[in-house]
Design an enzyme around this catalytic site. Structure first.
Site, mmCIF file in Angstrom:
data_model
loop_
_atom_site.group_PDB
_atom_site.id
_atom_site.type_symbol
_atom_site.label_atom_id
_atom_site.label_comp_id
_atom_site.label_asym_id
_atom_site.label_seq_id
_atom_site.Cartn_x
_atom_site.Cartn_y
_atom_site.Cartn_z
ATOM 1 N N GLY A 1 23.434 -19.821 -9.548
ATOM 2 C CA GLY A 1 23.217 -19.336 -8.188
ATOM 3 C C GLY A 1 23.796 -20.266 -7.139
ATOM 4 O O GLY A 1 24.348 -21.331 -7.439
ATOM 5 N N LEU B 1 22.373 -22.184 -4.700
ATOM 6 C CA LEU B 1 21.788 -23.522 -4.608
ATOM 7 C C LEU B 1 21.852 -24.245 -5.944
ATOM 8 O O LEU B 1 22.109 -25.457 -5.990
ATOM 9 C CB LEU B 1 20.334 -23.421 -4.125
ATOM 10 N N ASP C 1 15.919 -17.856 -19.945
ATOM 11 C CA ASP C 1 15.312 -16.680 -19.312
ATOM 12 C C ASP C 1 13.864 -17.043 -19.020
ATOM 13 O O ASP C 1 13.002 -16.969 -19.893
ATOM 14 C CB ASP C 1 15.394 -15.473 -20.250
ATOM 15 N N ALA D 1 15.773 -16.998 -9.037
ATOM 16 C CA ALA D 1 14.923 -16.035 -8.334
ATOM 17 C C ALA D 1 15.566 -14.664 -8.295
ATOM 18 O O ALA D 1 16.773 -14.520 -8.466
ATOM 19 C CB ALA D 1 14.663 -16.504 -6.894
ATOM 20 N N THR E 1 16.652 -12.238 -5.748
ATOM 21 C CA THR E 1 16.942 -12.403 -4.317
ATOM 22 C C THR E 1 17.550 -11.165 -3.658
ATOM 23 O O THR E 1 17.942 -11.235 -2.496
ATOM 24 C CB THR E 1 17.894 -13.592 -4.094
ATOM 25 N N ASP F 1 11.410 -18.298 3.955
ATOM 26 C CA ASP F 1 10.820 -17.953 5.262
ATOM 27 C C ASP F 1 10.251 -16.534 5.251
ATOM 28 O O ASP F 1 9.451 -16.179 6.120
ATOM 29 C CB ASP F 1 11.852 -18.116 6.380
ATOM 30 N N TYR G 1 10.217 -8.592 -1.574
ATOM 31 C CA TYR G 1 10.802 -9.903 -1.892
ATOM 32 C C TYR G 1 9.881 -11.025 -1.405
ATOM 33 O O TYR G 1 9.529 -11.937 -2.161
ATOM 34 C CB TYR G 1 12.180 -10.029 -1.253
ATOM 35 N N LYS H 1 7.762 -13.706 -3.771
ATOM 36 C CA LYS H 1 7.945 -15.163 -3.660
ATOM 37 C C LYS H 1 6.615 -15.848 -3.319
ATOM 38 O O LYS H 1 6.317 -16.931 -3.820
ATOM 39 C CB LYS H 1 8.999 -15.497 -2.596
ATOM 40 N N TRP I 1 17.925 -18.853 5.513
ATOM 41 C CA TRP I 1 19.312 -18.570 5.896
ATOM 42 C C TRP I 1 20.314 -19.467 5.145
ATOM 43 O O TRP I 1 21.146 -20.140 5.756
ATOM 44 C CB TRP I 1 19.485 -18.735 7.411
#
Length: 280
Positions: free
Chosen positions: A10, A12, A35, A59, A61, A101, A124, A128, A149
Site C-alpha cells: 500500500g 504507506l 492475510d 486496511a 480503504t 480522521d 469505512y 476503522k 488526507w
C-alpha cells in the site's frame, strides 16, 4: 529493532519499508504473504518473525465501495486488527494501528483532540473505529495513530490525480467546503518509526501541520509544481458520493506534544518535498 509492516504493497506500507536502516530492520508483508483476516496465519507469521513491533497499515480503504460491502470492510479493518492484536500479545510485541480522521463526524469547529468522542458516519469510518475498539479492549502494548488526507510516492492519491489532470484539461472544480490536513507518507512513516521505539502507548493524531480545503490543496499543488490549471471551488453537494465525508477533520496533536515527540512539518513543506522527489 525489527518491525513487521502489514499492507506493505500500500501507499504507506511501501514508504515504511523504504525507511529501514541499520538500527531498524523493517519486514514488509503484503496480502499475498500475510492475510491478516486469518487468525492462524497471523499467529504463525508473527511467531516466526518475532518482531519488536508491528505497524499495521493494511486496511480496506475503498471508502465508497464499503457502503455496499460492509461485511468485507469490517472483516479487514476490525477482525484483521483483532487477529494481529492477539498474535502480538502472544509474543509481547507492540502494535501500532493506523486509523483515520473518518472516525469523527466532521461537525466540529476546532481541531479534534485524541480523546474527543468519535462518531463515524461512513461504513469505512465505523469499521476503522471498530478496529480501534478491539485493539483497546484486548491489546497490551499499543498505539492508535489517526491520520488524514494521505499522499506519497506509491499508489493513487490526490496529488498524483491533480498532476495527471493538468496534462489532460485546462480547468477543474474541487470541493471547498471540506477542511483537513494533507499528510505526506514519508513524514508520517518517520513519525511511526520513532513512535514505536517508545513506551508512550495510547492514541495519537498525526498529520502534517496546518489546514486547508481540498480546493486550496489543489491550488497549492499547481503553484508548487509550476503547472497551469484553472481551479474552481465547488461544494460537496455538487459532487455526491456514496459515503459521507467529514466536512471538518482537522486533528489536534496534543498527544505528540504531551509525550515530547517531534511533530510533523507544515503540510505545504511536505508537499514541496514530495514534488521535488517526484521530479528527480
Amino acid at each position: 529493532m525489527t518491525l513487521l509492516v502489514t499492507g506493505a504493497n500500500g501507499q504507506l506500507g511501501q514508504e515504511l519499508v523504504r525507511l529501514g536502516n541499520d538500527s531498524v530492520n523493517i519486514i514488509g508483508y503484503g496480502r499475498e504473504h500475510l492475510d491478516f483476516t486469518s487468525l492462524s496465519q497471523c499467529r504463525e507469521t508473527v511467531a516466526a518473525v518475532r518482531p519488536d513491533a508491528i505497524i499495521h497499515t493494511g486496511a480496506y480503504t475503498a471508502v465508497d465501495k464499503a457502503e455496499s460491502d460492509s461485511d468485507e470492510a469490517y472483516r479487514v479493518n476490525a477482525i484483521g486488527t483483532r487477529n494481529l492484536t492477539l498474535a502480538a500479545n502472544e509474543i509481547g510485541a507492540k502494535l501500532c494501528y493506523l486509523s483515520t480522521d473518518y472516525v469523527f463526524d466532521g461537525t466540529a469547529s476546532q481541531p479534534y483532540n485524541e480523546y474527543d468522542n468519535t462518531n463515524p458516519q461512513s461504513v469505512y469510518g465505523k469499521s476503522k473505529r471498530a478496529g480501534e475498539v478491539l485493539l483497546q479492549s484486548i491489546g497490551h502494548r499499543y498505539f492508535i495513530v489517526r491520520t488524514s488526507w494521505v499522499y506519497g510516492n506509491y499508489g493513487n492519491n490526490f496529488v498524483k490525480t491533480m498532476m495527471k489532470l493538468a496534462t489532460e484539461r485546462d480547468s477543474i472544480s474541487v470541493v471547498h467546503d471540506q477542511v483537513g490536513s494533507p499528510t505526506y507518507t514519508y513524514d508520517l512513516g518517520r513519525f511511526l518509526i520513532e513512535l514505536v521505539q517508545t513506551e508512550a502507548y495510547g492514541i495519537y493524531h498525526a498529520s502534517n501541520t496546518g489546514t486547508c480545503t481540498w480546493y486550496e490543496f489543489a491550488q497549492a499543488i499547481f503553484q508548487e509544481s509550476g503547472l497551469s490549471m484553472q481551479v474552481e471551488p465547488c461544494t460537496t453537494e455538487q459532487f455526491p458520493r456514496p459515503a459521507p465525508r467529514p466536512a471538518y477533520s482537522v486533528l489536534d496533536h496534543s498527544a505528540i506534544r504531551q509525550n515530547g515527540l517531534q511533530d510533523l512539518r507544515p503540510w505545504r513543506e511536505g508537499l514541496r518535498a514530495f514534488l521535488k522527489e517526484m521530479s528527480i
